[in-house]
Design a protein around this motif. Structure first.
Motif, PDB file in Angstrom:
ATOM      1  N   MET A 223      -6.971   1.016  -0.599  1.00  0.00           N
ATOM      2  CA  MET A 223      -6.736   2.405   0.068  1.00  0.00           C
ATOM      3  C   MET A 223      -5.993   2.080   1.428  1.00  0.00           C
ATOM      4  SD  MET A 223      -7.594   5.157  -1.674  1.00  0.00           S
ATOM      5  CE  MET A 223      -7.298   6.337  -0.071  1.00  0.00           C
ATOM      6  N   GLU A 224      -6.349   1.012   1.872  1.00  0.00           N
ATOM      7  CA  GLU A 224      -5.747   0.453   3.342  1.00  0.00           C
ATOM      8  C   GLU A 224      -4.128   0.094   2.982  1.00  0.00           C
ATOM      9  OE1 GLU A 224      -5.737  -3.342   6.294  1.00  0.00           O
ATOM     10  OE2 GLU A 224      -7.648  -2.462   5.182  1.00  0.00           O
ATOM     11  N   VAL A 225      -3.926  -0.690   1.789  1.00  0.00           N
ATOM     12  CA  VAL A 225      -2.754  -1.041   1.289  1.00  0.00           C
ATOM     13  C   VAL A 225      -2.003   0.288   0.855  1.00  0.00           C
ATOM     14  CG1 VAL A 225      -1.414  -2.094  -0.663  1.00  0.00           C
ATOM     15  CG2 VAL A 225      -3.541  -3.453   0.411  1.00  0.00           C
ATOM     16  N   LEU A 226      -2.643   1.212   0.133  1.00  0.00           N
ATOM     17  CA  LEU A 226      -1.902   2.551  -0.364  1.00  0.00           C
ATOM     18  C   LEU A 226      -1.414   3.329   0.857  1.00  0.00           C
ATOM     19  CD1 LEU A 226      -2.141   4.773  -2.970  1.00  0.00           C
ATOM     20  CD2 LEU A 226      -3.353   5.779  -1.417  1.00  0.00           C
ATOM     21  N   ASN A 227      -2.209   3.194   2.014  1.00  0.00           N
ATOM     22  CA  ASN A 227      -1.838   4.181   3.050  1.00  0.00           C
ATOM     23  C   ASN A 227      -0.712   3.372   3.798  1.00  0.00           C
ATOM     24  OD1 ASN A 227      -3.577   6.448   2.749  1.00  0.00           O
ATOM     25  ND2 ASN A 227      -5.112   5.309   3.659  1.00  0.00           N
ATOM     26  N   ASP A 228      -0.875   2.083   3.985  1.00  0.00           N
ATOM     27  CA  ASP A 228       0.236   1.181   4.604  1.00  0.00           C
ATOM     28  C   ASP A 228       1.539   1.526   3.743  1.00  0.00           C
ATOM     29  OD1 ASP A 228      -1.433   0.489   6.630  1.00  0.00           O
ATOM     30  OD2 ASP A 228      -1.889  -1.640   5.791  1.00  0.00           O
ATOM     31  N   GLY A 229       1.184   1.383   2.565  1.00  0.00           N
ATOM     32  CA  GLY A 229       2.299   1.471   1.647  1.00  0.00           C
ATOM     33  C   GLY A 229       3.235   2.909   1.782  1.00  0.00           C
ATOM     34  N   PHE A 230       2.398   4.025   1.676  1.00  0.00           N
ATOM     35  CA  PHE A 230       2.976   5.211   2.123  1.00  0.00           C
ATOM     36  C   PHE A 230       3.644   5.362   3.527  1.00  0.00           C
ATOM     37  CE2 PHE A 230       0.981   6.959  -1.856  1.00  0.00           C
ATOM     38  CZ  PHE A 230       2.038   7.787  -2.272  1.00  0.00           C
ATOM     39  N   MET A 231       2.975   4.837   4.577  1.00  0.00           N
ATOM     40  CA  MET A 231       3.709   4.808   5.991  1.00  0.00           C
ATOM     41  C   MET A 231       4.848   4.011   5.840  1.00  0.00           C
ATOM     42  SD  MET A 231       1.682   6.631   7.544  1.00  0.00           S
ATOM     43  CE  MET A 231       2.465   6.265   9.352  1.00  0.00           C
ATOM     44  N   ARG A 232       4.961   3.028   5.245  1.00  0.00           N
ATOM     45  CA  ARG A 232       6.396   2.187   4.966  1.00  0.00           C
ATOM     46  C   ARG A 232       7.339   2.929   4.422  1.00  0.00           C
ATOM     47  NH1 ARG A 232       6.756  -3.543   4.143  1.00  0.00           N
ATOM     48  NH2 ARG A 232       5.473  -3.414   6.010  1.00  0.00           N
ATOM     49  N   ILE A 233       6.984   3.696   3.319  1.00  0.00           N
ATOM     50  CA  ILE A 233       7.895   4.623   2.462  1.00  0.00           C
ATOM     51  C   ILE A 233       8.346   5.664   3.285  1.00  0.00           C
ATOM     52  CG2 ILE A 233       8.158   6.393   0.527  1.00  0.00           C
ATOM     53  CD1 ILE A 233       6.024   4.650  -1.020  1.00  0.00           C
ATOM     54  N   PHE A 234       7.572   6.420   3.950  1.00  0.00           N
ATOM     55  CA  PHE A 234       8.019   7.469   4.751  1.00  0.00           C
ATOM     56  C   PHE A 234       9.020   7.017   5.881  1.00  0.00           C
ATOM     57  CE2 PHE A 234       3.957   9.504   3.441  1.00  0.00           C
ATOM     58  CZ  PHE A 234       4.691  10.140   2.523  1.00  0.00           C
ATOM     59  N   LYS A 235       8.647   5.697   6.643  1.00  0.00           N
ATOM     60  CA  LYS A 235       9.756   4.915   7.624  1.00  0.00           C
ATOM     61  C   LYS A 235      10.905   4.690   7.018  1.00  0.00           C
ATOM     62  CE  LYS A 235       6.047   3.457  10.707  1.00  0.00           C
ATOM     63  NZ  LYS A 235       5.387   2.336  11.260  1.00  0.00           N
ATOM     64  N   LYS A 236      10.919   4.080   5.876  1.00  0.00           N
ATOM     65  CA  LYS A 236      12.199   3.537   5.041  1.00  0.00           C
ATOM     66  C   LYS A 236      12.832   4.403   4.070  1.00  0.00           C
ATOM     67  CE  LYS A 236      11.384  -0.638   7.138  1.00  0.00           C
ATOM     68  NZ  LYS A 236      12.394  -0.981   7.844  1.00  0.00           N
ATOM     69  N   ILE A 237      12.369   5.614   3.987  1.00  0.00           N
ATOM     70  CA  ILE A 237      12.881   6.445   2.894  1.00  0.00           C
ATOM     71  C   ILE A 237      14.431   6.535   2.881  1.00  0.00           C
ATOM     72  CG2 ILE A 237      12.580   8.710   4.063  1.00  0.00           C
ATOM     73  CD1 ILE A 237      11.356   8.469   0.519  1.00  0.00           C
ATOM     74  N   LYS A 238      14.969   6.562   3.955  1.00  0.00           N
ATOM     75  CA  LYS A 238      16.598   6.866   3.999  1.00  0.00           C
ATOM     76  C   LYS A 238      17.283   5.485   3.411  1.00  0.00           C
ATOM     77  CE  LYS A 238      16.572   9.475   8.238  1.00  0.00           C
ATOM     78  NZ  LYS A 238      17.394  10.026   9.119  1.00  0.00           N
ATOM     79  N   LEU A 239      16.411   4.427   3.133  1.00  0.00           N
ATOM     80  CA  LEU A 239      16.746   3.323   2.278  1.00  0.00           C
ATOM     81  C   LEU A 239      16.906   3.278   0.850  1.00  0.00           C
ATOM     82  CD1 LEU A 239      15.263   0.175   4.491  1.00  0.00           C
ATOM     83  CD2 LEU A 239      17.595   1.198   4.706  1.00  0.00           C
ATOM     84  N   TYR A 240      16.096   4.226   0.367  1.00  0.00           N
ATOM     85  CA  TYR A 240      15.736   4.743  -0.990  1.00  0.00           C
ATOM     86  C   TYR A 240      17.332   4.968  -1.587  1.00  0.00           C
ATOM     87  CZ  TYR A 240      14.884   7.074  -5.205  1.00  0.00           C
ATOM     88  OH  TYR A 240      14.857   7.381  -6.754  1.00  0.00           O
ATOM     89  N   ASN A 241      17.748   4.233  -2.652  1.00  0.00           N
ATOM     90  CA  ASN A 241      18.843   4.566  -3.355  1.00  0.00           C
ATOM     91  C   ASN A 241      18.653   5.594  -4.602  1.00  0.00           C
ATOM     92  OD1 ASN A 241      21.142   4.474  -4.822  1.00  0.00           O
ATOM     93  ND2 ASN A 241      21.508   2.405  -5.282  1.00  0.00           N
ATOM     94  N   SER A 242      19.012   6.643  -4.409  1.00  0.00           N
ATOM     95  CA  SER A 242      18.511   7.799  -5.376  1.00  0.00           C
ATOM     96  C   SER A 242      19.154   7.387  -6.675  1.00  0.00           C
ATOM     97  CB  SER A 242      19.192   9.113  -4.947  1.00  0.00           C
ATOM     98  OG  SER A 242      18.604   9.421  -3.934  1.00  0.00           O
TER      99      SER A 242
END
Length: 188
Positions: free
Chosen positions: A49-68
């Motif tokens: 759960m700690e990894v999951l939540n850290d992962g989603f925080m990273r996703i939300f911070k880096k979402i602009k880097l995601y290539n659609s």
């Protein structure tokens, strides 16, 4: 773009605009999948759960880097794996560098794995040391090569191979101890 992909892209676009409802929906949509990835790389539910939540925080911070142009699920998986591996770095101080053990009954063990329920297998994998668990998951489940694993974990290719061999040997032992009847039936 089919409807599910279109919906995910709309959520991603909302997350890029820092829309809290889009973030919540994206989290809920991928929660079970992301947790299943995290559980394979961690020792227990709390750590997952700690990894999951850290992962989603990273996703939300880096979402602009995601290539659609690529599947979002793959990007999410990669982030969850990286967070889990970073979480394990403190346990990987004592790298295993001994010679590779060759498992003579590899096929029997692989058949036994396929007979177990997913949760049972994850529970056994969680009993492995962090180094063995990481290499086993990356190689067997996620399909990385030993060269890629060595680069990701900053270990040698030989250490990756050795850790995989030892992980398999440890899993074989755990299978014998915890699922004696099933192991005997499938590992002939």
């Amino acid at each position: 773009m089919n409807p599910p992909e279109k919906h995910i892209q709309e959520l991603v676009d909302g997350c890029r605009k820092k829309n809290v409802q889009s973030q919540e929906q994206l989290y809920k949509h991928f929660y079970a999948y992301a947790l299943s990835v995290c559980m394979r790389y961690t020792a227990n539910y709390d750590e997952a759960m700690e990894v999951l939540n850290d992962g989603f925080m990273r996703i939300f911070k880096k979402i602009k880097l995601y290539n659609s142009a690529y599947p979002f699920k793959s990007w999410l998986r990669r982030i969850m794996i990286n967070i889990a591996l970073n979480n394990q770095k403190k346990y990987l101080k004592h790298k295993q560098g001994q010679e590779i053990e060759h498992a003579s009954d590899k096929h029997a063990v692989d058949d036994t794995y396929s007979q177990l329920q997913y949760k049972e297998l994850v529970a056994l994998i969680q009993l492995l040391s962090p180094g063995y668990r990481a290499v086993f998951n990356l190689y067997v489940i996620d399909g990385y090569t030993h060269e890629e694993i060595a680069e990701m974990l900053k270990i040698s290719v030989g250490t990756s191979k050795s850790n995989l061999s030892k992980a398999r040997a440890n899993l074989r032992k755990l299978l014998r101890e915890n699922y004696k009847d099933e192991y005997t039936r499938y590992a002939r």
